[in-house]
Design a protein around this motif. Structure first.
Motif, PDB file in Angstrom:
ATOM      1  N   ALA A 162       0.820  -1.210   0.000  1.00  0.00           N
ATOM      2  CA  ALA A 162       0.000   0.000   0.000  1.00  0.00           C
ATOM      3  C   ALA A 162       0.851   1.256   0.000  1.00  0.00           C
ATOM      4  N   ALA A 163       2.069   1.154   0.535  1.00  0.00           N
ATOM      5  CA  ALA A 163       2.985   2.294   0.543  1.00  0.00           C
ATOM      6  C   ALA A 163       3.808   2.383  -0.732  1.00  0.00           C
ATOM      7  N   GLY A 164       3.555   1.476  -1.680  1.00  0.00           N
ATOM      8  CA  GLY A 164       4.286   1.502  -2.935  1.00  0.00           C
ATOM      9  C   GLY A 164       5.650   0.852  -2.864  1.00  0.00           C
ATOM     10  N   VAL A 165       5.847  -0.062  -1.910  1.00  0.00           N
ATOM     11  CA  VAL A 165       7.137  -0.725  -1.739  1.00  0.00           C
ATOM     12  C   VAL A 165       7.041  -2.154  -2.266  1.00  0.00           C
ATOM     13  N   PRO A 166       7.663  -2.458  -3.395  1.00  0.00           N
ATOM     14  CA  PRO A 166       7.686  -3.850  -3.866  1.00  0.00           C
ATOM     15  C   PRO A 166       8.588  -4.696  -2.975  1.00  0.00           C
ATOM     16  N   THR A 167       8.250  -5.958  -2.779  1.00  0.00           N
ATOM     17  CA  THR A 167       9.047  -6.833  -1.928  1.00  0.00           C
ATOM     18  C   THR A 167       9.607  -7.998  -2.729  1.00  0.00           C
ATOM     19  N   VAL A 168      10.826  -8.369  -2.393  1.00  0.00           N
ATOM     20  CA  VAL A 168      11.530  -9.479  -3.035  1.00  0.00           C
ATOM     21  C   VAL A 168      11.746 -10.558  -1.987  1.00  0.00           C
ATOM     22  N   PRO A 169      11.234 -11.786  -2.182  1.00  0.00           N
ATOM     23  CA  PRO A 169      11.353 -12.813  -1.150  1.00  0.00           C
ATOM     24  C   PRO A 169      12.726 -13.482  -1.132  1.00  0.00           C
ATOM     25  N   LEU A 170      13.220 -13.716   0.098  1.00  0.00           N
ATOM     26  CA  LEU A 170      14.443 -14.486   0.305  1.00  0.00           C
ATOM     27  C   LEU A 170      14.058 -15.873   0.799  1.00  0.00           C
ATOM     28  N   PRO A 171      14.454 -16.933   0.102  1.00  0.00           N
ATOM     29  CA  PRO A 171      14.143 -18.286   0.573  1.00  0.00           C
ATOM     30  C   PRO A 171      14.732 -18.553   1.957  1.00  0.00           C
ATOM     31  N   ILE A 172      14.167 -19.548   2.640  1.00  0.00           N
ATOM     32  CA  ILE A 172      14.566 -19.894   4.002  1.00  0.00           C
ATOM     33  C   ILE A 172      14.960 -21.365   4.030  1.00  0.00           C
ATOM     34  N   ASP A 173      15.970 -21.677   4.841  1.00  0.00           N
ATOM     35  CA  ASP A 173      16.311 -23.068   5.110  1.00  0.00           C
ATOM     36  C   ASP A 173      16.552 -23.235   6.594  1.00  0.00           C
ATOM     37  N   GLU A 174      17.153 -24.330   6.996  1.00  0.00           N
ATOM     38  CA  GLU A 174      17.328 -24.614   8.418  1.00  0.00           C
ATOM     39  C   GLU A 174      18.277 -23.636   9.109  1.00  0.00           C
ATOM     40  N   ARG A 175      18.997 -22.835   8.360  1.00  0.00           N
ATOM     41  CA  ARG A 175      19.901 -21.838   8.951  1.00  0.00           C
ATOM     42  C   ARG A 175      19.342 -20.423   8.875  1.00  0.00           C
ATOM     43  N   GLY A 176      18.056 -20.311   8.564  1.00  0.00           N
ATOM     44  CA  GLY A 176      17.435 -19.005   8.488  1.00  0.00           C
ATOM     45  C   GLY A 176      17.326 -18.510   7.062  1.00  0.00           C
ATOM     46  N   ALA A 177      17.131 -17.218   6.908  1.00  0.00           N
ATOM     47  CA  ALA A 177      17.005 -16.638   5.566  1.00  0.00           C
ATOM     48  C   ALA A 177      18.299 -16.812   4.785  1.00  0.00           C
ATOM     49  N   ARG A 178      18.167 -17.150   3.502  1.00  0.00           N
ATOM     50  CA  ARG A 178      19.351 -17.324   2.643  1.00  0.00           C
ATOM     51  C   ARG A 178      19.806 -15.949   2.173  1.00  0.00           C
ATOM     52  N   THR A 179      20.494 -15.278   3.070  1.00  0.00           N
ATOM     53  CA  THR A 179      20.900 -13.888   2.816  1.00  0.00           C
ATOM     54  C   THR A 179      21.894 -13.778   1.662  1.00  0.00           C
ATOM     55  N   GLY A 180      22.570 -14.869   1.340  1.00  0.00           N
ATOM     56  CA  GLY A 180      23.481 -14.823   0.199  1.00  0.00           C
ATOM     57  C   GLY A 180      22.764 -14.534  -1.103  1.00  0.00           C
ATOM     58  N   ASP A 181      21.446 -14.834  -1.160  1.00  0.00           N
ATOM     59  CA  ASP A 181      20.675 -14.571  -2.377  1.00  0.00           C
ATOM     60  C   ASP A 181      20.484 -13.085  -2.629  1.00  0.00           C
ATOM     61  N   LEU A 182      20.800 -12.235  -1.661  1.00  0.00           N
ATOM     62  CA  LEU A 182      20.674 -10.790  -1.874  1.00  0.00           C
ATOM     63  C   LEU A 182      21.569 -10.316  -3.019  1.00  0.00           C
ATOM     64  N   ALA A 183      22.690 -11.009  -3.232  1.00  0.00           N
ATOM     65  CA  ALA A 183      23.601 -10.612  -4.306  1.00  0.00           C
ATOM     66  C   ALA A 183      22.950 -10.734  -5.679  1.00  0.00           C
TER      67      ALA A 183
END
Length: 484
Positions: free
Chosen positions: A226-247
């Motif tokens: 509603a605020a005009g912010v698109p979101t990009v999902p980060l997959p999750i595994d047993e170690r939490g969010a796969r933050t490496g996918d941010l690259a």
């Protein structure tokens, strides 16, 4: 004037009108106008039978009339049967005066609540420390300076920000000082201040898409959309969010994470990923938003410290009292990088329009006196017992169901056989059991190739009061499918 009503000590419980609102026309005879106004107030039902009217001297003074005018009006209405006058009891609306029937009240629009409630997100409402909170409120109000009762500071009361800085440093490893804390009314309000409104802290046009975890609250995603912010999902595994996918997303400079206890799947963000995501934010010149929604409630070891402690200039720390005390309090806080404090205050405006200064003072006293720590420790033991009861019930009646996310928080995730989640939820509705499916939390843009969907239930074990919890667990076990 406002119509306030009470009772006379020598009378039955009848309403009393010390103040009486009457509209008299500016022209014409005063006595006739007063009588007409009183008749209309009785006829319309504003003055009900048995209502005691103010003494004629008081009414005359309030309306700017001569005393004799008011006295004569009362006397004539008594003679007509509209009013009743008795020595020592004053003048009241006659019991036989029939008002126009009042408008029928609207039927409640809400449906009846469930028989058993295992929805996540709420603490046990009966556990709120009423006596300790009331004592803290009395001490806080007694010690409050006079200026505390004037227009509020948009940054929040200094008393609260000071004790929050100490508490968050001690309990959550947050590195801050009172001047970097901005009080808000909860996490959703914080998101609105950051991204929405006329002067958001992080304008979407400047900061681009926001990375979020693949599983999270749809309400938050809707607020961002509603605020005009698109979101990009980060997959999750047993170690939490796969933050490496941010690259893989060069246009993303900001990420929203639940690093202490991923919501809702459970589990902390592992140390290597915590350090790596902070390095990513530094390299991108970006920000991390840390949602520490239930960090105090860890059961199997010491709580995981805040991500903010790794780099206070790259992490916005967001917390509230909604899980630790009650969502009804509507108090939260943002711990901000120094360069964002002024922008946050500009987003809030010149005066505090959300968080009660009196509640802030009470919370400050509650934390400073040790009451908050005692309550959290007590509830940590209580919720751990609730969790253990859930695990034991499943082990006894549904040992084939895998339970995860139980090291912390107020909920657990029950993994179901593929293709069974919908039918289990239908069975829950039939049994009067409120529980949520894992699919409700999945980001709609997550592809199966990135993260296959898993059937499951998100079970909140904090919500029911103690006496209702065993029956709720029984209803839960009844709807679970048998071993395949």
């Amino acid at each position: 004037m406002t119509d306030t009503r009470g009772t006379h000590p020598s009378e039955p419980a009848h309403p009393t009108g010390n103040d009486l609102h009457l509209d008299l026309p500016a022209t014409g005879g005063r006595r006739a106008a007063l009588m007409a106004a009183l008749r209309e107030a009785i006829r319309s039902g504003r003055l009900t039978p048995g209502t005691r009217l103010p003494p004629y001297r008081t009414l005359a003074a309030d309306l700017g009339l001569a005393r004799n005018t008011a006295a004569e009006a009362y006397a004539e209405l008594v003679a007509e049967g509209w009013l009743t006058a008795r020595q020592g009891s004053g003048t009241t609306v006659a019991e036989r005066a029939e008002p126009v029937p009042r408008t029928r009240a609207r039927r409640p629009s809400r449906r009846p609540g469930p028989i058993h409630d295992l929805r996540q997100g709420q603490p046990d409402a009966s556990s709120f420390p009423r006596a300790a909170w009331l004592a803290a409120a009395r001490r806080a109000l007694t010690a409050a300076p006079n200026e505390a009762f004037g227009p509020g500071d948009p940054q929040g009361r200094r008393e609260l920000r000071t004790v929050l800085a100490d508490y968050l440093a001690r309990a959550r490893g947050v590195r801050t000082d009172p001047d970097r804390i901005v009080v808000c009314s909860g996490f959703a309000h914080a998101l609105r201040l950051l991204f929405d409104g006329a002067a958001p802290v992080l304008p979407p046009a400047e900061h681009g898409p926001l990375a979020v975890e693949a599983y999270g609250l749809g309400f938050h995603r809707g607020l961002l959309a509603a605020a005009g912010v698109p979101t990009v999902p980060l997959p999750i595994d047993e170690r939490g969010a796969r933050t490496g996918d941010l690259a893989r997303h060069p246009d993303v400079r900001t990420a929203l994470l639940t690093p202490a206890h991923q919501f809702p799947t459970g589990g902390p963000l592992q140390p290597g990923r915590r350090a790596a995501v902070v390095d990513w934010a530094r390299g991108r010149g970006g920000l991390l938003l840390e949602d520490d929604y239930d960090g105090e409630f860890r059961y199997d070891r010491q709580p995981v410290g805040s991500l903010q402690g790794l780099d206070p200039e790259r992490v916005v720390y967001l917390g509230s009292t909604s899980k630790s005390l009650t969502p009804a309090l509507r108090l939260g806080w943002m711990v901000l990088p120094d360069h964002l404090v002024d922008r946050a205050l500009a987003a809030k405006g010149e005066r505090e329009g959300w968080a009660s200064a009196l509640d802030q003072l009470t919370l400050a006293e509650f934390i400073g006196s040790g009451g908050y720590d005692r309550h959290v420790r007590r509830m940590r033991r209580r919720y751990r017992e609730r969790r253990d009861q859930l695990v034991a019930a499943l082990a006894a009646r549904a040992p084939h169901v895998q339970v995860s996310g139980i090291a912390a928080g107020l909920h657990a995730v029950l993994r179901l056989e593929p293709g069974t989640e919908r039918s289990v939820l239908k069975a829950a509705v039939y049994r009067g059991l409120a529980v949520e499916g894992l699919a409700d939390y999945r980001h709609p843009a997550v592809g199966e190739e990135a993260m296959p969907a898993v059937d499951g239930l998100v079970v909140g074990y904090a919500t029911p009061p103690d006496h209702a919890y065993p029956a709720a667990l029984g209803a839960l076990c009844d709807i679970l499918p048998p071993c395949a």
